[in-house]
Scaffold this motif. Structure first.
Motif, PDB file in Angstrom:
ATOM      1  N   ASP A 112      44.271  21.206  32.965  1.00  0.00           N
ATOM      2  CA  ASP A 112      44.984  22.426  32.597  1.00  0.00           C
ATOM      3  C   ASP A 112      44.047  23.577  32.255  1.00  0.00           C
ATOM      4  N   ASN A 113      42.746  23.313  32.173  1.00  0.00           N
ATOM      5  CA  ASN A 113      41.806  24.365  31.800  1.00  0.00           C
ATOM      6  C   ASN A 113      41.387  25.191  33.009  1.00  0.00           C
ATOM      7  N   VAL A 114      42.404  25.719  33.689  1.00  0.00           N
ATOM      8  CA  VAL A 114      42.171  26.576  34.847  1.00  0.00           C
ATOM      9  C   VAL A 114      43.036  27.837  34.709  1.00  0.00           C
ATOM     10  N   PHE A 115      42.506  28.933  35.227  1.00  0.00           N
ATOM     11  CA  PHE A 115      43.273  30.175  35.317  1.00  0.00           C
ATOM     12  C   PHE A 115      43.157  30.658  36.757  1.00  0.00           C
ATOM     13  N   THR A 116      44.311  30.860  37.397  1.00  0.00           N
ATOM     14  CA  THR A 116      44.293  31.301  38.789  1.00  0.00           C
ATOM     15  C   THR A 116      45.168  32.538  38.962  1.00  0.00           C
ATOM     16  N   TRP A 117      44.787  33.352  39.934  1.00  0.00           N
ATOM     17  CA  TRP A 117      45.603  34.513  40.306  1.00  0.00           C
ATOM     18  C   TRP A 117      45.462  34.728  41.800  1.00  0.00           C
ATOM     19  N   GLN A 118      46.615  34.933  42.447  1.00  0.00           N
ATOM     20  CA  GLN A 118      46.664  35.168  43.880  1.00  0.00           C
ATOM     21  C   GLN A 118      47.619  36.314  44.132  1.00  0.00           C
ATOM     22  N   ARG A 119      47.179  37.303  44.869  1.00  0.00           N
ATOM     23  CA  ARG A 119      48.001  38.506  45.050  1.00  0.00           C
ATOM     24  C   ARG A 119      49.246  38.234  45.878  1.00  0.00           C
ATOM     25  N   SER A 120      49.126  37.393  46.884  1.00  0.00           N
ATOM     26  CA  SER A 120      50.260  37.140  47.772  1.00  0.00           C
ATOM     27  C   SER A 120      50.285  35.679  48.173  1.00  0.00           C
ATOM     28  N   LEU A 121      51.492  35.177  48.432  1.00  0.00           N
ATOM     29  CA  LEU A 121      51.651  33.822  48.941  1.00  0.00           C
ATOM     30  C   LEU A 121      51.698  33.778  50.465  1.00  0.00           C
ATOM     31  N   ASP A 122      51.577  34.937  51.086  1.00  0.00           N
ATOM     32  CA  ASP A 122      51.649  35.016  52.543  1.00  0.00           C
ATOM     33  C   ASP A 122      50.241  34.986  53.129  1.00  0.00           C
ATOM     34  N   PRO A 123      49.807  33.881  53.742  1.00  0.00           N
ATOM     35  CA  PRO A 123      48.443  33.801  54.262  1.00  0.00           C
ATOM     36  C   PRO A 123      48.186  34.725  55.436  1.00  0.00           C
ATOM     37  N   ARG A 124      49.257  35.306  55.995  1.00  0.00           N
ATOM     38  CA  ARG A 124      49.095  36.221  57.122  1.00  0.00           C
ATOM     39  C   ARG A 124      48.920  37.668  56.680  1.00  0.00           C
ATOM     40  N   LEU A 125      49.058  37.922  55.386  1.00  0.00           N
ATOM     41  CA  LEU A 125      49.000  39.297  54.890  1.00  0.00           C
ATOM     42  C   LEU A 125      47.573  39.818  54.899  1.00  0.00           C
ATOM     43  N   GLU A 126      47.347  40.870  55.660  1.00  0.00           N
ATOM     44  CA  GLU A 126      46.025  41.505  55.693  1.00  0.00           C
ATOM     45  C   GLU A 126      45.913  42.502  54.544  1.00  0.00           C
ATOM     46  N   GLN A 127      44.733  42.582  53.977  1.00  0.00           N
ATOM     47  CA  GLN A 127      44.514  43.382  52.778  1.00  0.00           C
ATOM     48  C   GLN A 127      44.324  44.852  53.131  1.00  0.00           C
ATOM     49  N   GLU A 128      45.128  45.726  52.524  1.00  0.00           N
ATOM     50  CA  GLU A 128      45.038  47.159  52.774  1.00  0.00           C
ATOM     51  C   GLU A 128      44.150  47.869  51.761  1.00  0.00           C
ATOM     52  N   ASP A 129      44.005  47.280  50.571  1.00  0.00           N
ATOM     53  CA  ASP A 129      43.182  47.904  49.525  1.00  0.00           C
ATOM     54  C   ASP A 129      42.603  46.787  48.664  1.00  0.00           C
ATOM     55  N   ASP A 130      41.820  47.139  47.650  1.00  0.00           N
ATOM     56  CA  ASP A 130      41.256  46.080  46.815  1.00  0.00           C
ATOM     57  C   ASP A 130      42.329  45.539  45.874  1.00  0.00           C
ATOM     58  N   ASN A 131      42.045  44.406  45.258  1.00  0.00           N
ATOM     59  CA  ASN A 131      43.029  43.692  44.451  1.00  0.00           C
ATOM     60  C   ASN A 131      42.932  43.987  42.955  1.00  0.00           C
ATOM     61  N   ASN A 132      42.067  44.901  42.577  1.00  0.00           N
ATOM     62  CA  ASN A 132      41.829  45.108  41.151  1.00  0.00           C
ATOM     63  C   ASN A 132      43.039  45.653  40.406  1.00  0.00           C
ATOM     64  N   ASP A 133      43.702  46.649  40.972  1.00  0.00           N
ATOM     65  CA  ASP A 133      44.862  47.222  40.277  1.00  0.00           C
ATOM     66  C   ASP A 133      45.998  46.215  40.113  1.00  0.00           C
ATOM     67  N   PRO A 134      46.373  45.474  41.176  1.00  0.00           N
ATOM     68  CA  PRO A 134      47.422  44.455  40.984  1.00  0.00           C
ATOM     69  C   PRO A 134      47.039  43.394  39.953  1.00  0.00           C
ATOM     70  N   LEU A 135      45.775  42.983  39.946  1.00  0.00           N
ATOM     71  CA  LEU A 135      45.340  41.994  38.961  1.00  0.00           C
ATOM     72  C   LEU A 135      45.392  42.581  37.558  1.00  0.00           C
ATOM     73  N   ASP A 136      44.943  43.807  37.401  1.00  0.00           N
ATOM     74  CA  ASP A 136      44.951  44.449  36.090  1.00  0.00           C
ATOM     75  C   ASP A 136      46.376  44.548  35.545  1.00  0.00           C
ATOM     76  N   LYS A 137      47.334  44.905  36.409  1.00  0.00           N
ATOM     77  CA  LYS A 137      48.735  44.978  35.987  1.00  0.00           C
ATOM     78  C   LYS A 137      49.250  43.609  35.562  1.00  0.00           C
ATOM     79  N   PHE A 138      48.852  42.572  36.296  1.00  0.00           N
ATOM     80  CA  PHE A 138      49.278  41.217  35.923  1.00  0.00           C
ATOM     81  C   PHE A 138      48.712  40.822  34.564  1.00  0.00           C
ATOM     82  N   LEU A 139      47.444  41.080  34.328  1.00  0.00           N
ATOM     83  CA  LEU A 139      46.820  40.705  33.062  1.00  0.00           C
ATOM     84  C   LEU A 139      47.455  41.415  31.870  1.00  0.00           C
ATOM     85  N   LYS A 140      48.000  42.603  32.121  1.00  0.00           N
ATOM     86  CA  LYS A 140      48.643  43.362  31.047  1.00  0.00           C
ATOM     87  C   LYS A 140      50.124  43.008  30.881  1.00  0.00           C
TER      88      LYS A 140
END
Length: 229
Positions: free
Chosen positions: A175-203
């Motif tokens: 249980d001593n793991v922390f994970t974050w994944q922006r999307s569950l769709d493996p076909r989704l191509e990244q349009e921008d960096d993931n920092n803002d979505p991650l920051d919103k999740f952490l808050k």
């Protein structure tokens, strides 16, 4: 408590795993002693596969202070290894620490090549018990894992690493793991960096709950309000 934090991403500027590690470091530094290592800044010689020549070749007492031929030979003949190995910085920090946090990005369904190189170089630690019947220097040290990525298998990577680190000798609870994944769709191509979505999740409430649960499992009680800045 002495806590070692090791970043193993090769993304220097906008790494999500490094973002999480940095925020955890700020939070943990309120109550604990922190050592933060960016492994991407170190020259780490690849594993020499000494164990393949027989178990007693790995962690041999003649292999220097760290009982590692890759380290010793690179210091004896640095031109043959593109310089002197700096894995000793991690070895020393592991000896110092009570808790170790590893951070990695996901690379094609697995952890970073840099983390794999470090894991292979820790064979000389684990082998002291299995081959030499000595105490494993990692015994009793707790271990936590942070895995982030745009898509594809962050939880699978984290739980694979928890098994590996447990075998190496850490006190590794799954249980001593922390994970974050922006999307569950493996076909989704990244349009921008993931920092803002991650920051919103952490808050978010869910993000703060997960972080608090993760830190509490590793370090005990922490402040109620975590990672909001």
């Amino acid at each position: 408590m002495k806590i070692l934090i090791v970043s193993t991403t090769t993304h220097r500027d906008k790494s999500t795993s490094k973002m999480v590690l940095s925020k955890l470091s700020d939070e943990l530094n309120k109550k604990h002693d922190i050592d933060f290592i960016d492994a991407n800044d170190l020259h780490i010689v690849p594993n020499l596969s000494c164990y393949s020549d027989g178990k007693m070749n790995c962690a041999h007492p003649d292999a220097g202070k760290y009982r590692c031929w890759a380290h010793k030979l690179s210091h004896d003949n640095p031109d043959d290894y593109r310089g002197k190995d700096e894995m000793n910085i991690i070895y020393d920090a592991l000896e110092w620490a009570d808790v170790v946090l590893w951070g990695t990005s996901v690379r094609w369904g697995s952890h970073s090549a840099l983390l794999q190189k470090i894991i292979e170089r820790m064979n000389n630690i684990e082998n002291r018990k299995t081959a030499y019947e000595e105490k494993n220097p990692l015994e009793g040290k707790k271990c936590g894992i942070i895995v982030t990525g745009h898509v594809y298998k962050v939880q699978a990577v984290a739980y694979h690493l928890s098994e590996v680190f447990s075998i190496i000798g850490f006190d590794m609870h799954p249980d001593n793991v922390f994970t974050w994944q922006r999307s569950l769709d493996p076909r989704l191509e990244q349009e921008d960096d993931n920092n803002d979505p991650l920051d919103k999740f952490l808050k978010s409430d869910e993000g703060k709950r997960q972080v608090k649960s993760f830190l509490a499992g590793l370090c005990g009680d922490i402040d109620n309000d975590v990672i909001v800045s």
